[in-house]
Design an enzyme around this catalytic site. Structure first.
Site: not given
Ligand code: XUL
Ligand code: MN
Length: 344
Positions: A50, A53, A175, A211, A214, A249, A251, A283
């Protein structure tokens, strides 16, 4: 570790202290420098950023100071033998982004979002990665009647075009995500992201990041989302992970929930030679119960899972598969795949 020509990345947020919306941190936070020193030993080659970051508190800094600090981060990366993969403007934490960023109903907030994104482009330039990821976190609604979807689509397109004009080299990967934090997001799927990119002033410089979690939250298959984007040369990055159904979400570590679904993502990436195109981003987040000193195993598990699935994908009996397809014996094909995943 044989890596088959693949390179791997994650972001500093993927080593995290375990806070969730219902409870505080449960592990000490590591500094950026501490995290950097873990990349190579875990088998990773690149860092996803980011904007803040790379340059904390960038809202308080002048553009020239931001560039100078980003250059220092580039030297830090070089010291660790790492490269930057992308920079993503964080357009979801500042009070100016409460009602959205590029699609906020407040013109001042929209202007803030554009300025912040330009600074993220500057950072990407200084980190020599040339790629910006747009996760459009707050572009959507909680209250459908509060915004106009057509106007929002044009605002998003205008934002992308502004960034393409501002930085003549930068490539943008959108994304998609269907929900969270918003109830309804404006760019929920690969199809939406690709459509936006094809409308841009310079469509060659707009692609996508897929992702897994997602896509699953959108009720779609991540492997097909990958394959669709790759058919048009548009998949420039991935956030592989896993997700147990339609809930928050998660991850989760890659392949932790649905091995076959993970296998098919790797199969499509590998068949389309993704190692020549992009870096494999993971991620993933450690679950909250993980003790501090053991809170990088999700990254180890995910990279190992990817590589073992590359082996399985390449060692499939492709000739038999072709025969089964010709005979339309998809039940036998099903059994061949399942047997292969179970090690016979
Ligand atoms: C949010 C997500 C974030 C983006 C980066 O769900 O996946 O990690 O990938 O900002
Ligand atoms: Mn992501």
């Amino acid at each position: 570790m044989e890596k088959y020509g693949y390179r791997f990345s994650f972001g500093p947020w993927n080593i995290h202290a375990g806070a969730d919306p219902f409870g505080p941190e449960v592990r000490p936070s590591l500094t950026f420098a501490q995290k950097l020193s873990l990349y190579k030993e875990l088998g990773f080659d690149a860092v996803q950023f980011h904007d803040d970051d790379a340059v904390p508190d960038l809202n308080d800094l002048a553009p020239a100071q931001i560039r100078e600090r980003a250059r220092a981060v580039r030297r830090q990366l070089q010291d660790h033998g790492l490269v930057a993969e992308f920079v993503a403007p964080r357009l979801w934490e500042h009070p100016m982004t409460i009602d959205g960023a590029y699609t906020s109903n407040d013109a001042k907030a929209r202007a803030y979002a554009i300025e912040r994104s330009k600074r993220a482009a500057d950072i990407a330039q200084e980190l020599a990665c040339g790629l910006m990821v747009l996760w459009l976190a707050r572009e959507g609604t909680y209250m459908r009647e509060s915004k106009d979807v057509g106007r929002a689509a044009h605002q998003l397109l205008a934002a992308v075009n502004t960034l393409l004009t501002y930085d003549k080299e930068i490539r943008i990967a959108i994304e998609p995500k269907p929900n969270e934090p918003m109830d309804l997001a404006y760019i929920p799927t690969m199809g939406h992201a690709l459509a936006l990119g094809f409308q841009a002033d310079d469509p060659k410089r707009v692609g996508v990041l897929m992702e897994s979690a997602h896509s699953i939250l959108a009720g779609l298959d991540p492997a097909d989302e990958i394959g669709f984007a790759m058919a048009f040369g548009k998949l420039w990055s991935v956030h592989l992970n896993d997700q147990n159904g339609l809930k928050f979400d998660q991850d989760r570590s890659f392949g932790a929930v649905d091995l076959r679904r993970a296998f098919n993502q790797v199969r499509v990436l590998d068949a389309n030679r993704f190692w020549e195109i992009g870096i494999v981003g993971l991620d993933v987040k450690a679950i909250r119960t993980q003790p501090a000193e053991l809170a990088t195993k999700h990254l180890r598990n995910s990279i190992q899972m990817f590589l073992r699935l590359v082996e399985l994908s390449r060692s499939l009996d492709h000739q038999t598969i072709q025969q089964l397809i010709a005979a339309r014996d998809y039940e036998e094909l099903d059994w061949l795949i399942l047997s292969h995943l179970m090690g016979k």
